[in-house]
Design an enzyme around this catalytic site. Structure first.
Site, mmCIF file in Angstrom:
data_model
loop_
_atom_site.group_PDB
_atom_site.id
_atom_site.type_symbol
_atom_site.label_atom_id
_atom_site.label_comp_id
_atom_site.label_asym_id
_atom_site.label_seq_id
_atom_site.Cartn_x
_atom_site.Cartn_y
_atom_site.Cartn_z
ATOM 1 N N TYR A 108 -51.491 -100.082 -50.110
ATOM 2 C CA TYR A 108 -52.029 -101.416 -50.399
ATOM 3 C C TYR A 108 -51.061 -102.182 -51.306
ATOM 4 C CZ TYR A 108 -54.807 -105.174 -52.294
ATOM 5 O OH TYR A 108 -55.228 -106.415 -52.673
ATOM 6 N N ARG B 269 -55.453 -103.567 -65.162
ATOM 7 C CA ARG B 269 -55.942 -104.547 -66.131
ATOM 8 C C ARG B 269 -57.178 -105.297 -65.616
ATOM 9 N NH1 ARG B 269 -52.267 -109.521 -66.485
ATOM 10 N NH2 ARG B 269 -53.331 -109.720 -64.491
ATOM 11 N N ARG C 30 -64.814 -106.044 -55.706
ATOM 12 C CA ARG C 30 -63.621 -105.420 -55.124
ATOM 13 C C ARG C 30 -63.215 -104.250 -56.012
ATOM 14 N NH1 ARG C 30 -60.046 -109.990 -53.200
ATOM 15 N NH2 ARG C 30 -58.702 -109.498 -54.953
ATOM 16 N N PHE D 267 -35.566 -113.643 -64.093
ATOM 17 C CA PHE D 267 -36.649 -113.772 -63.132
ATOM 18 C C PHE D 267 -37.307 -112.427 -62.822
ATOM 19 C CE2 PHE D 267 -37.781 -113.803 -58.528
ATOM 20 C CZ PHE D 267 -38.818 -114.718 -58.574
#
Lengths: 483, 380
Positions: free
Chosen positions: A181, A228, A238, A298
């Site tokens: 997933y 978290r 979910r 980034f």
């Protein structure tokens, strides 16, 4: 938190305020985007970027101009895909073909979508999606191909999950499913980004031959978010914690949120943290492959935030009550540190690994494993930035001349010489200035002969009481006159 | 864990095969390899395999060539694995320390020289020597991710005489590799880091004595120091990999490239899982049944610890007693000492076969059983 509350908070946490101010004042973006030179549609794209992502928008906009637009569009396209997938008001019959076909949709001029429910916060992006499509046509074909490829893979993955009734009813089963997933929602993004970095020559092409490093980057971020957000996700019905893990600690998933099972819940969450921590060394390794500063920032900023978040959620009971977040001050501190170099990012990782280790308790079933995982991070950092040098140690042992020490000695001698010349220059300057002043005084009529005579007589200090009476009288007269 | 098909090793002689590490090597040999296995030990009374396993046991003293040469001639081993060494425990009094040191020298240095000579005389192909990772540690300085490039601590810098004798012996063994006296003898050395396991008399009993005497409430140092502890089975495994590699080298028609060379080399062996020093102790206590967390723990800084230990050492010396709380212990528990075992991974194909957690479980389980047996004996 009101203004007063903030004032109170910062008065007891001055470091937090300091970090925020430092970031605001001293942060110097590597590149600044120039909206004046942008087309109207591109400006609109950046508007949606701001709307849909607060945390990513800023770092994207500081990217190297070569990748600025491709990555902004990549983000918006994936966000568009996500907005369709996330919206439970869209029936599956509509949703599935959209997801599977999204890589073709992004080629269709003028395509927009207003099928999102009114509550969907990012619905505006899809309503005006044509601007994204217009801009996508203008970027280099190589970049576009990468974006389309990842869009197709992710769209299909999302469609599979949307179709998977078991997944939607019971959540994730095994750790393998959990990682699959995470691969679909984050690993693929990482793959796309790595390909973009390498294509633009801003990263080492070797990263492409080590796909597990890229995968770890995505897994680390996604797993951290899942750990978290457990409460928020649970409230939204979910669940992403794999059953293989939580079933070791509680009978039913909802038991995690019952305060009387707190110990079990903490052990469960720490096993999740352990599972995520194992990616940390590969993340650091990956970052070593980035060549461009803006790209480094980034990728490094989210990673630093992730390790700090892991530390924050580790053995933190609040995780099961509310959504915890790192403070703004810590976030600014992390952004400052992550926009420098790998060494500083390694220091961040080591710092948080040690904090996790400090919070670790023998009562935890995974006590030793967590300790080993933290140590592994330290060992990895040591392997790229060693603190000991075997050659030096060998020299120190035999008492032989150590080239480093010799160098230092030479440097010290050099420094001494420098100081000597510096003093010479100072004294010289003083002499010249004194000569000039004395000369000027002489020209102005100073009676050095008198002064020398006086000194010869042993009178160093002038004495005024010895003046003649006549002179005194004159002085007195003058004084009266003046007053 | 064990290879699916048993590899053949030929005739293997394990010196010290009744000792702590040695008998684990014999166990692993029987489990994973085909061949004819013999053991030479001072007294082959403990840790013996049942006769049905076909291991031959010989009593012999390695410090005397005349004692071991007949045994070597009888067995004609292809491979000799030399693990015999006295345990590296310190002694309380000066006179005892002197005796102990004389024994370290006699067994480790002179004994190893005898073994080498015997190997050369009977045309042994491979000699694997059990050295120690402590040969690069002076027992005070940190070792941070150290590997084989780190220098062997010279005798004048080494504070632990045991390690000096191990280093000298290692040097003798490595010098014997392809030496003119017997060019066909290939040698290498295994340097295990802090060995523990079933039957160990140092690490596990020492760590558990703090638990049984209720001293888990102290921590010396900040516990940020990483340490390597190695489960005995993994070390046994590395010895067999090394033996196999030496035989392969001696049979190889082509010379082995320098970067893959095993003969004449030393290899650091760890569990490849360094941990924070006190975390290991706490994991051991936990395996023995400790329920406590760390809330009760008092942390004593290194400097304070050294000061206290000095006072205690003098105090106990004055009243003529010994104390486990020594400066040496303080330094040890505050020291960073972990290694990088990449060389063994690369050249020997080494990878730990038992995790640290599993190793602790087994070692402590064995210790608990032993305590119970002893308790039963006393009860009778």
């Amino acid at each position: 938190m009101g203004l007063l509350g903030q004032l109170l908070y910062f008065s007891v946490h001055p470091n937090q305020l300091r970090s925020i101010l430092q970031w605001k004042i001293w942060h110097d973006p590597v590149h600044i985007r120039n909206p004046q030179k942008e087309s109207a549609t591109l400006q609109e794209c950046f508007k949606y970027l701001d709307l849909t992502s607060r945390s990513f928008s800023a770092v994207i906009q500081e990217l190297n101009p070569e990748l600025l637009v491709p990555i902004a569009l990549f983000y918006l396209i994936l966000r568009g895909l996500d907005t369709i997938e996330d919206d439970m008001t869209i029936p599956l019959e509509t949703k599935e073909p959209l997801l599977r076909d999204f890589h073709n949709i992004i080629e269709k001029d003028g395509w927009t979508f207003n099928g999102n429910g009114p509550a969907e916060k990012d619905r505006e992006l899809l309503v005006h999606f044509d601007v994204v499509i217009t801009e996508l046509k203008l970027i280099k074909p190589a970049y576009k191909a990468i974006i389309a490829d990842i869009t197709e893979k992710m769209g299909n993955g999302m469609a599979d999950y949307a179709n998977n009734a078991e997944f939607n009813a019971d959540g994730v089963n095994t750790v393998k499913d959990y990682e699959l997933y995470c691969h679909y929602v984050a690993g693929l993004v990482g793959e796309g980004l790595t390909r973009l970095f390498v294509e633009s020559k801003l990263a080492n092409p070797a990263l492409l031959s080590r796909p597990e490093l890229t995968e770890s980057m995505g897994q680390f971020l996604q797993k951290t978010n899942i750990i978290r957000d457990v409460k928020e996700d649970f409230d939204d019905k979910r669940r992403f914690y794999p059953k293989e893990i939580w079933s070791k600690h509680v009978t039913n998933f909802e038991d995690l949120f019952d305060p009387k099972n707190l110990d079990a819940a903490l052990n469960c969450s720490s096993e999740m943290v352990l599972n995520a921590l194992r990616h940390a060394d590969e993340c650091l390794f990956y970052m070593a492959g980035i060549k461009d500063q803006s790209v480094f920032n980034f990728v490094a900023i989210p990673q630093s935030m992730a390790i700090a978040t892991l530390e924050l959620v580790f053995r933190n009971p609040a995780v099961f009550k509310k959504n915890v977040k790192i403070t703004k001050g810590d976030a600014c501190q992390l952004m400052l540190e992550s926009s420098t170099n790998l060494r500083t990012v390694c220091e961040v990782f080591r710092r948080y690994a040690r904090r996790i280790h400090k919070k670790n308790t023998p009562k935890d079933p995974n006590y030793l494993e967590i300790s080993i995982a933290c140590a592994k991070i330290e060992q990895f950092i040591e392997s790229i930035y060693p603190t000991q040098d075997p050659k030096q140690l060998a020299l120190a042992q035999t008492g032989d001349i150590d080239p480093e020490k010799e160098k230092k000695k030479a440097e010290d001698a050099e420094a001494k010489k420098d100081i000597f010349f510096l003093l010479l220059a100072v004294i010289g300057t003083l002499l010249v200035i004194s000569a000039l002043m004395i000369g000027a005084a002489y020209l102005a009529g100073a009676r050095f002969d008198v002064a020398i005579d006086e000194i010869k007589k042993g009178k160093i200090f002038p004495s005024f009481d010895k003046g003649s009476e006549a002179a005194q009288a004159v002085v007195n007269q003058q004084d009266h006159g003046e007053l | 864990m064990a290879p699916a098909q048993k590899k053949t090793l030929g005739k293997v002689l394990v010196i010290g095969g009744c000792g702590f590490l040695g008998h684990h090597i014999v166990d692993l040999l029987l489990e994973s390899y085909k061949g004819k296995f013999s053991v030479l030990d001072l007294r082959c009374t403990r840790n013996r395999r049942p006769d049905s396993d076909g291991v031959q046991y010989f009593d012999g003293d390695i410090t005397s060539l005349s004692s071991i040469l007949p045994i070597f001639e009888k067995i004609k081993p292809d491979i000799v694995i030399h693990t015999a060494s006295p345990a590296a425990v310190g002694e309380s009094s000066q006179s005892k320390t002197k005796l102990r040191n004389a024994m370290f020298k006699k067994v480790n240095v002179d004994g190893t020289a005898c073994v080498i000579e015997a190997c050369q005389k009977v045309n042994v192909k491979a000699l694997v020597y059990t050295s120690s990772a402590s040969v690069i540690s002076d027992t005070e300085s940190d070792l941070v991710n150290a590997d084989e490039r780190w220098p062997v601590v010279t005798a004048q810098n080494q504070k632990e005489y045991y390690s000096t004798t191990k280093a000298v012996a290692e040097g003798l063994v490595l010098d014997a590799n392809r030496s003119p006296a017997a060019p066909s003898l290939l040698t290498c050395a295994i340097r295990p880091a802090a060995i523990f396991g079933e039957g160990d008399v140092q690490l596990i009993p020492g760590t558990l004595s703090a638990y049984t005497t209720n001293k888990t409430g102290f921590q010396l140092g900040d516990n940020n120091n990483l340490f390597d502890f190695t489960y005995v089975r993994n070390i046994a495994y590395a010895h067999l990999l090394a033996a196999y590699a030496l035989i392969a080298t001696s049979e190889s028609p082509e010379p082995i490239p320098q970067e893959d060379k095993v003969d004449g080399e030393a290899f650091i062996i760890t569990n490849d899982q360094p941990v924070y020093f006190w975390d290991f102790a706490r994991a051991v206590w936990k395996a023995a049944g400790n329920q406590k967390g760390t809330e009760h723990v008092w942390t004593i800084g290194k400097d304070v610890g050294l000061l206290l230990a000095t006072v205690v050492e003098w105090g106990t010396w004055l009243i003529g007693k010994d104390t486990p709380f020594k400066r040496r212990v303080v330094r040890f528990s505050c020291m960073t000492r972990y290694y990088d075992c990449s060389k063994a991974k690369r050249r020997l194909g080494y990878k730990p076969i038992v995790s640290l957690q599993e190793g602790i479980q087994r070692a402590v389980g064995f210790w608990l059983e032993e305590q119970k047996r002893e308790g039963d004996k006393k009860g009778q």
